[in-house]
Design a protein around this motif. Structure first.
Motif, PDB file in Angstrom:
ATOM      1  N   MET A   1       0.830  -1.205   0.000  1.00  0.00           N
ATOM      2  CA  MET A   1       0.000   0.000   0.000  1.00  0.00           C
ATOM      3  C   MET A   1       0.872   1.266   0.000  1.00  0.00           C
ATOM      4  O   MET A   1       0.586   2.216  -0.733  1.00  0.00           O
ATOM      5  CB  MET A   1      -0.888  -0.037   1.254  1.00  0.00           C
ATOM      6  N   LEU A   2       1.949   1.252   0.774  1.00  0.00           N
ATOM      7  CA  LEU A   2       2.856   2.397   0.813  1.00  0.00           C
ATOM      8  C   LEU A   2       3.456   2.662  -0.558  1.00  0.00           C
ATOM      9  O   LEU A   2       3.587   3.799  -0.993  1.00  0.00           O
ATOM     10  CB  LEU A   2       3.966   2.157   1.837  1.00  0.00           C
ATOM     11  N   LYS A   3       3.784   1.539  -1.216  1.00  0.00           N
ATOM     12  CA  LYS A   3       4.394   1.642  -2.536  1.00  0.00           C
ATOM     13  C   LYS A   3       3.412   2.288  -3.510  1.00  0.00           C
ATOM     14  O   LYS A   3       3.773   3.129  -4.328  1.00  0.00           O
ATOM     15  CB  LYS A   3       4.761   0.234  -3.012  1.00  0.00           C
ATOM     16  N   LEU A   4       2.154   1.897  -3.360  1.00  0.00           N
ATOM     17  CA  LEU A   4       1.109   2.450  -4.217  1.00  0.00           C
ATOM     18  C   LEU A   4       0.998   3.960  -4.008  1.00  0.00           C
ATOM     19  O   LEU A   4       0.981   4.737  -4.967  1.00  0.00           O
ATOM     20  CB  LEU A   4      -0.234   1.786  -3.896  1.00  0.00           C
ATOM     21  N   ILE A   5       0.977   4.364  -2.723  1.00  0.00           N
ATOM     22  CA  ILE A   5       0.860   5.789  -2.421  1.00  0.00           C
ATOM     23  C   ILE A   5       2.030   6.550  -3.025  1.00  0.00           C
ATOM     24  O   ILE A   5       1.859   7.592  -3.654  1.00  0.00           O
ATOM     25  CB  ILE A   5       0.789   6.010  -0.884  1.00  0.00           C
ATOM     26  N   ALA A   6       3.242   5.981  -2.880  1.00  0.00           N
ATOM     27  CA  ALA A   6       4.436   6.642  -3.404  1.00  0.00           C
ATOM     28  C   ALA A   6       4.340   6.797  -4.919  1.00  0.00           C
ATOM     29  O   ALA A   6       4.629   7.867  -5.470  1.00  0.00           O
ATOM     30  CB  ALA A   6       5.678   5.857  -3.019  1.00  0.00           C
ATOM     31  N   SER A   7       3.894   5.741  -5.602  1.00  0.00           N
ATOM     32  CA  SER A   7       3.864   5.823  -7.065  1.00  0.00           C
ATOM     33  C   SER A   7       2.797   6.803  -7.526  1.00  0.00           C
ATOM     34  O   SER A   7       2.968   7.518  -8.506  1.00  0.00           O
ATOM     35  CB  SER A   7       3.636   4.438  -7.670  1.00  0.00           C
ATOM     36  N   ARG A   8       1.666   6.848  -6.787  1.00  0.00           N
ATOM     37  CA  ARG A   8       0.617   7.805  -7.156  1.00  0.00           C
ATOM     38  C   ARG A   8       1.077   9.241  -6.903  1.00  0.00           C
ATOM     39  O   ARG A   8       0.779  10.150  -7.684  1.00  0.00           O
ATOM     40  CB  ARG A   8      -0.669   7.528  -6.375  1.00  0.00           C
ATOM     41  N   LEU A   9       1.799   9.419  -5.800  1.00  0.00           N
ATOM     42  CA  LEU A   9       2.343  10.749  -5.510  1.00  0.00           C
ATOM     43  C   LEU A   9       3.253  11.198  -6.648  1.00  0.00           C
ATOM     44  O   LEU A   9       3.225  12.357  -7.065  1.00  0.00           O
ATOM     45  CB  LEU A   9       3.132  10.721  -4.205  1.00  0.00           C
ATOM     46  N   ALA A  10       4.048  10.259  -7.154  1.00  0.00           N
ATOM     47  CA  ALA A  10       4.985  10.597  -8.219  1.00  0.00           C
ATOM     48  C   ALA A  10       4.244  11.058  -9.472  1.00  0.00           C
ATOM     49  O   ALA A  10       4.702  11.954 -10.178  1.00  0.00           O
ATOM     50  CB  ALA A  10       5.873   9.400  -8.545  1.00  0.00           C
ATOM     51  N   THR A  11       3.063  10.466  -9.742  1.00  0.00           N
ATOM     52  CA  THR A  11       2.333  10.888 -10.944  1.00  0.00           C
ATOM     53  C   THR A  11       1.720  12.275 -10.768  1.00  0.00           C
ATOM     54  O   THR A  11       1.419  12.948 -11.743  1.00  0.00           O
ATOM     55  CB  THR A  11       1.197   9.911 -11.291  1.00  0.00           C
ATOM     56  N   ALA A  12       1.520  12.702  -9.513  1.00  0.00           N
ATOM     57  CA  ALA A  12       0.923  14.020  -9.298  1.00  0.00           C
ATOM     58  C   ALA A  12       1.943  15.134  -9.481  1.00  0.00           C
ATOM     59  O   ALA A  12       1.568  16.278  -9.723  1.00  0.00           O
ATOM     60  CB  ALA A  12       0.310  14.099  -7.906  1.00  0.00           C
ATOM     61  N   ILE A  13       3.237  14.787  -9.388  1.00  0.00           N
ATOM     62  CA  ILE A  13       4.265  15.836  -9.438  1.00  0.00           C
ATOM     63  C   ILE A  13       4.317  16.580 -10.776  1.00  0.00           C
ATOM     64  O   ILE A  13       4.333  17.812 -10.783  1.00  0.00           O
ATOM     65  CB  ILE A  13       5.633  15.249  -9.026  1.00  0.00           C
ATOM     66  N   PRO A  14       4.283  15.874 -11.929  1.00  0.00           N
ATOM     67  CA  PRO A  14       4.271  16.638 -13.188  1.00  0.00           C
ATOM     68  C   PRO A  14       3.090  17.592 -13.279  1.00  0.00           C
ATOM     69  O   PRO A  14       3.235  18.732 -13.759  1.00  0.00           O
ATOM     70  CB  PRO A  14       4.168  15.559 -14.265  1.00  0.00           C
ATOM     71  N   SER A  15       1.912  17.173 -12.787  1.00  0.00           N
ATOM     72  CA  SER A  15       0.750  18.070 -12.811  1.00  0.00           C
ATOM     73  C   SER A  15       1.028  19.318 -11.988  1.00  0.00           C
ATOM     74  O   SER A  15       0.725  20.437 -12.416  1.00  0.00           O
ATOM     75  CB  SER A  15      -0.479  17.385 -12.226  1.00  0.00           C
ATOM     76  N   LEU A  16       1.625  19.118 -10.806  1.00  0.00           N
ATOM     77  CA  LEU A  16       1.914  20.257  -9.936  1.00  0.00           C
ATOM     78  C   LEU A  16       2.880  21.218 -10.606  1.00  0.00           C
ATOM     79  O   LEU A  16       2.689  22.443 -10.566  1.00  0.00           O
ATOM     80  CB  LEU A  16       2.507  19.775  -8.615  1.00  0.00           C
ATOM     81  N   ILE A  17       3.927  20.657 -11.239  1.00  0.00           N
ATOM     82  CA  ILE A  17       4.898  21.508 -11.931  1.00  0.00           C
ATOM     83  C   ILE A  17       4.208  22.305 -13.027  1.00  0.00           C
ATOM     84  O   ILE A  17       4.385  23.524 -13.153  1.00  0.00           O
ATOM     85  CB  ILE A  17       6.044  20.658 -12.514  1.00  0.00           C
ATOM     86  N   GLY A  18       3.353  21.626 -13.796  1.00  0.00           N
ATOM     87  CA  GLY A  18       2.613  22.309 -14.859  1.00  0.00           C
ATOM     88  C   GLY A  18       1.759  23.433 -14.312  1.00  0.00           C
ATOM     89  O   GLY A  18       1.729  24.536 -14.865  1.00  0.00           O
ATOM     90  N   VAL A  19       1.085  23.155 -13.194  1.00  0.00           N
ATOM     91  CA  VAL A  19       0.207  24.149 -12.578  1.00  0.00           C
ATOM     92  C   VAL A  19       0.993  25.392 -12.166  1.00  0.00           C
ATOM     93  O   VAL A  19       0.586  26.526 -12.438  1.00  0.00           O
ATOM     94  CB  VAL A  19      -0.510  23.517 -11.361  1.00  0.00           C
ATOM     95  N   VAL A  20       2.161  25.169 -11.554  1.00  0.00           N
ATOM     96  CA  VAL A  20       2.968  26.308 -11.097  1.00  0.00           C
ATOM     97  C   VAL A  20       3.458  27.119 -12.294  1.00  0.00           C
ATOM     98  O   VAL A  20       3.403  28.360 -12.291  1.00  0.00           O
ATOM     99  CB  VAL A  20       4.153  25.816 -10.228  1.00  0.00           C
ATOM    100  N   ILE A  21       3.896  26.417 -13.355  1.00  0.00           N
ATOM    101  CA  ILE A  21       4.374  27.139 -14.542  1.00  0.00           C
ATOM    102  C   ILE A  21       3.254  27.974 -15.148  1.00  0.00           C
ATOM    103  O   ILE A  21       3.438  29.158 -15.473  1.00  0.00           O
ATOM    104  CB  ILE A  21       4.940  26.151 -15.594  1.00  0.00           C
ATOM    105  N   VAL A  22       2.066  27.386 -15.264  1.00  0.00           N
ATOM    106  CA  VAL A  22       0.959  28.124 -15.891  1.00  0.00           C
ATOM    107  C   VAL A  22       0.575  29.331 -15.054  1.00  0.00           C
ATOM    108  O   VAL A  22       0.399  30.431 -15.582  1.00  0.00           O
ATOM    109  CB  VAL A  22      -0.256  27.202 -16.122  1.00  0.00           C
TER     110      VAL A  22
END
Lengths: 337, 297
Positions: A1-22
C-alpha cells in the motif's frame, strides 16, 4: 500500500509543476506593463523603473520564475493591492468556508444520486428510470447560479424556510471557536446547539444548489455502470446460486459498479470547484471564490493568481485521493502499482 | 469507437440538395427528440439573426416610470430596475451569447483538431507535447482556469472566447488524437501513401474527412458547455459589461431583486440560457447516437 501511495504521488508531481508554470505565466501575459500597472496612472518613468526593479521584473524570465517558486515554497503568494493583506493568509482563513460548502454539496449529491442511479438500473424502464434520465439531461443544462437564485426565491422569499442568503451565519450569532474552521463541526465541539442550527440553516440551500449540479453526472454514471455490471456473468451466477437480490445488488454488483463512479468524481470535482465560485457569489458566502471574484472586479491580480493556484493544488490533491480510493476499492489496481 | 472504418467518407457529393434533405428527414424521423432539438436550434438561430429587428422595445432604452413591473400585456417578461423591457433584452442577447459560443468552439475545433490529428497521426514528440499540454490544462478546475485567463489577458469579450476555447482544448485534442491514431495504418491511408501522397496531404484528404463527423458531435456537445461557461464568467462580472444585453449578466442584475420577490428579472434570461444549453445537449446526444451508435446510453 505504501508503494502504491508513493507511485501515485509521483504521478501528481508533473501536474503540480505544470500548474505552477501556468500560474507563473498568467502573470507574465498581463496586458501592458506590470510595473506601470502596479505604480498607478500618475507614476513617473523613474518610479516605474524602481518598481520594476523592486518586483524583480527587470530580471530574465527564468530568474523571475526561480524567485516565484522560492517565494511559493515559503508560502508567500504576494499581497493584495486593494486590502494590503497577505494573499496566503486570506486564502487559508477563507478556505474552510469553501471546503464546508463544497463537501456538503458533494455528500448531499452522492447520498441522493447513487441510490437513485442504482434504483434506475435495477428497475430499468420503470418510472424511476425515466425520471433519472430526465433529471440527468436537465441537470447538466442548469446554470448553477440560476438554480441557486430559484432556490433562494422559493425557500427564502416564498416559503420563508431559509434565512436570507447572506453568508455563513446570521449576524445575531457569533462564529464558534475555530478548531477545524467548519462551523458545523466547530459548533458541535463547542456544544452550541443554537449556532449549529443557525449555521446549518445558512448552509442547506447553497449546498443543495451544488448538489443539484453534481447530481446529474453521478446519477448518470451510476446507472450506466450498474446496468453493465448487472448484465455480467458473475451476477447471473450469484442469482443462479440463489442469493437474495439484496445481496446480489449490494455486495456483488454495487462494489464493482462503484469503480467508474469514483473515476467520474474527478470530473465532478472539476465542475464543483468552478460552480462553487458562482454559488459563493449568489449566497454571499465568504469563501475563496468570492474573494477571487472581488479581486477580479478591482483588477487585483495577486489574489486571483493565488486563488487559481490554490484551487489547482486542491484539485490535484483530490485526484490523488481518488486514485488511492480506486486502489482500495479495486484490488487489481493495487497489484499494478 | 472500436471498428476501423475501411473507406473514406466521401459519398455526399452527388445528389445535392435533395439528398441532404432526405438525410435530414431520416435523422429527424429516427429520433423525435433530435427533431425537437433541431427545432429549438432553429428558434435560437432565428432569434440571433432577426431578433433585434422584431423586438417591441429598444433593449437599452430605460423608462423609470415603468421600472420593476411584473409581466403584463405590454411587457410580456416584465421590466427591470431601469424600466427596460426584459423580453427585448432576452431576445437581443441571443446573438451575443451564441456568437461567443460559436467563435470559441470554432477556435478550439481548429486548434484542438489540428493538434490532436498531428499527435495521433505522427506520434513521437508531437504526441508527447500535445499530451503534456492537455494534462496541464486538465490539472486545473476548468472554470477556475478560465477565470485566471480572463483576469490575465484582460477583461473583454474576446478574451472570454479565448479562455473558453483553451479550457475545451483537451477534449478536442484527445478525441482527434484517438480517432487519428486508429486510422494511421488503415488500408486507405497506406494506399494513399503508396500512390505517393505526402503525409500532410494524407492528413488533409484522408484523415480529416473521416474524423469530421465525430468532431462535429464534439462541437455540439461542448457548445452547451461553452454557453454556460461564458454566462458564468459574465455572471461574476467578467467580459460583458452593462448595459449590454447578455443572459449571464442579466441574471446577475436580477439576483439583487430575487430576495425582494422581483423574480422575473432573473428568471427569463435564466430560462433562455437553459433553453440554449438544453438544445445543444440534446442535439449533441442525438448526433452522437447517429455517428457513434455504440456509445448510446
Amino acid at each position: 500500500m505504501l508503494k502504491l501511495i508513493a507511485s501515485r504521488l509521483a504521478t501528481a508531481i508533473p501536474s503540480l509543476i505544470g500548474v505552477v508554470i501556468v500560474t507563473f505565466l498568467l502573470t507574465r501575459v498581463l496586458p501592458g506593463d506590470t510595473a506601470a500597472y502596479f505604480a498607478g496612472p500618475a507614476a513617473t518613468p523613474q518610479a516605474i523603473a524602481e518598481i520594476r526593479a523592486k518586483l524583480g521584473l527587470d530580471k530574465p524570465l527564468p530568474v523571475q520564475f526561480v524567485d516565484y517558486v522560492s517565494a511559493l515554497a515559503k508560502g508567500d503568494l504576494g499581497t493584495s493591492l486593494s486590502t494590503g493583506q497577505s494573499v496566503a493568509h486570506e486564502i487559508t482563513t477563507r478556505l474552510p468556508a469553501s471546503a464546508e460548502l463544497t463537501l456538503s454539496g458533494l455528500i448531499l449529491a452522492l447520498v441522493i444520486a447513487v441510490p437513485f442511479g442504482i434504483a434506475a438500473a435495477v428497475k430499468q424502464g420503470s418510472w424511476i428510470d425515466h425520471a433519472c434520465r430526465i433529471i440527468t439531461t436537465a441537470g447538466v443544462s442548469l446554470p448553477v447560479f440560476f438554480t441557486g437564485l430559484l432556490l433562494v426565491y422559493l425557500f427564502y422569499f416564498r416559503l420563508g424556510w431559509a434565512p436570507a442568503p447572506l453568508g455563513r451565519l446570521d449576524v445575531f450569532f457569533s462564529a464558534p471557536e475555530t478548531v477545524t474552521g467548519f462551523y458545523l463541526i466547530d459548533s458541535l465541539i463547542a456544544l452550541d446547539g443554537e449556532t449549529f442550527r443557525a449555521a446549518l440553516a445558512q448552509l442547506v440551500v447553497p449546498a443543495l444548489t451544488l448538489a443539484i449540479f453534481a447530481l446529474a453526472p453521478i446519477a448518470r454514471i451510476t446507472r450506466a455502470s450498474m446496468l453493465q455490471v448487472l448484465a455480467s456473468e458473475f451476477v447471473r451466477t450469484a442469482r443462479a446460486a440463489g442469493l437474495t437480490s439484496r445481496t446480489v445488488i449490494i455486495t456483488y454488483a454495487f462494489r464493482n459498479a462503484m469503480l467508474p463512479v469514483v473515476t467520474t468524481l474527478g470530473m465532478v470535482f472539476s465542475f464543483l470547484l468552478g460552480a462553487n465560485v458562482l454559488v459563493e457569489k449568489v449566497f454571499a458566502w465568504p469563501g475563496i471564490g468570492s474573494y477571487a471574484v472581488e479581486a477580479l472586479i478591482t483588477s487585483d491580480f495577486a489574489p486571483v493568481q493565488g486563488f487559481v493556484l490554490a484551487m489547482a493544488i486542491l484539485y490535484v490533491a483530490l485526484n490523488l485521493i481518488i486514485d488511492l480510493a480506486y486502489g482500495i476499492i479495486d484490488p487489481r489496481a493495487r497489484s499494478e502499482a | 469507437m472500436t471498428a476501423v472504418p475501411s473507406a473514406p467518407a466521401r459519398r455526399r457529393s452527388s445528389g445535392g440538395l435533395m439528398a441532404t434533405l432526405k438525410h435530414a428527414h431520416y435523422v429527424i424521423s429516427d429520433n423525435p427528440v433530435t427533431g425537437l432539438a433541431f427545432f429549438m436550434l432553429l428558434v435560437l438561430v432565428l432569434a440571433a439573426l432577426v431578433g433585434p429587428f422584431l423586438v417591441p422595445y429598444d433593449p437599452l432604452a430605460s423608462n423609470t416610470m415603468a421600472a420593476l413591473q411584473p409581466p403584463s400585456a405590454a411587457h410580456w417578461f416584465g421590466t427591470d430596475q431601469l424600466g427596460r423591457d426584459i423580453l427585448s433584452r432576452v431576445v437581443v442577447a441571443t446573438r451575443l451569447d451564441l456568437a461567443i459560443a460559436v467563435f470559441s468552439v470554432a477556435l478550439v475545433f481548429a486548434a484542438g483538431g489540428i493538434a490532436g490529428i498531428a499527435a495521433g497521426f505522427f506520434g513521437g514528440w508531437t504526441d508527447r507535447i500535445v499530451g503534456r499540454i492537455c494534462d496541464t490544462i486538465m490539472a486545473f478546475p476548468l472554470f477556475v482556469l478560465a477565470m485566471g485567463i480572463v483576469a490575465a489577458l484582460g477583461n473583454t469579450v474576446t478574451n472570454i472566447v479565448i479562455a473558453t476555447a483553451i479550457i475545451n482544448f483537451p477534449l478536442y485534442a484527445r478525441v482527434a488524437r484517438s480517432e487519428a491514431a486508429i486510422r494511421r495504418q488503415a488500408g486507405f491511408v497506406q494506399a494513399a501513401r503508396l500512390t505517393g501522397n505526402s503525409e500532410w496531404r494524407i492528413v488533409l484528404t484522408q484523415i480529416l474527412p473521416n474524423i469530421l463527423p465525430i468532431m462535429m458531435v464534439q462541437m455540439s456537445l461542448t457548445m452547451g458547455y461553452a454557453i454556460l461557461n461564458a454566462a458564468g464568467l459574465s455572471f461574476i462580472g467578467l467580459g460583458v459589461r452593462p448595459p449590454t444585453s447578455e443572459w449571464g449578466i442579466m441574471v446577475a442584475e436580477g439576483a439583487t431583486f430575487i430576495v425582494s420577490g422581483e423574480w422575473w428579472i432573473a428568471l427569463f434570461p435564466g430560462l433562455a440560457l437553459m433553453f440554449a444549453v438544453f438544445c445543444f445537449n440534446l442535439l449533441g446526444d442525438g448526433l452522437r447516437d447517429i455517428v457513434d451508435p455504440q456509445r448510446r446510453t
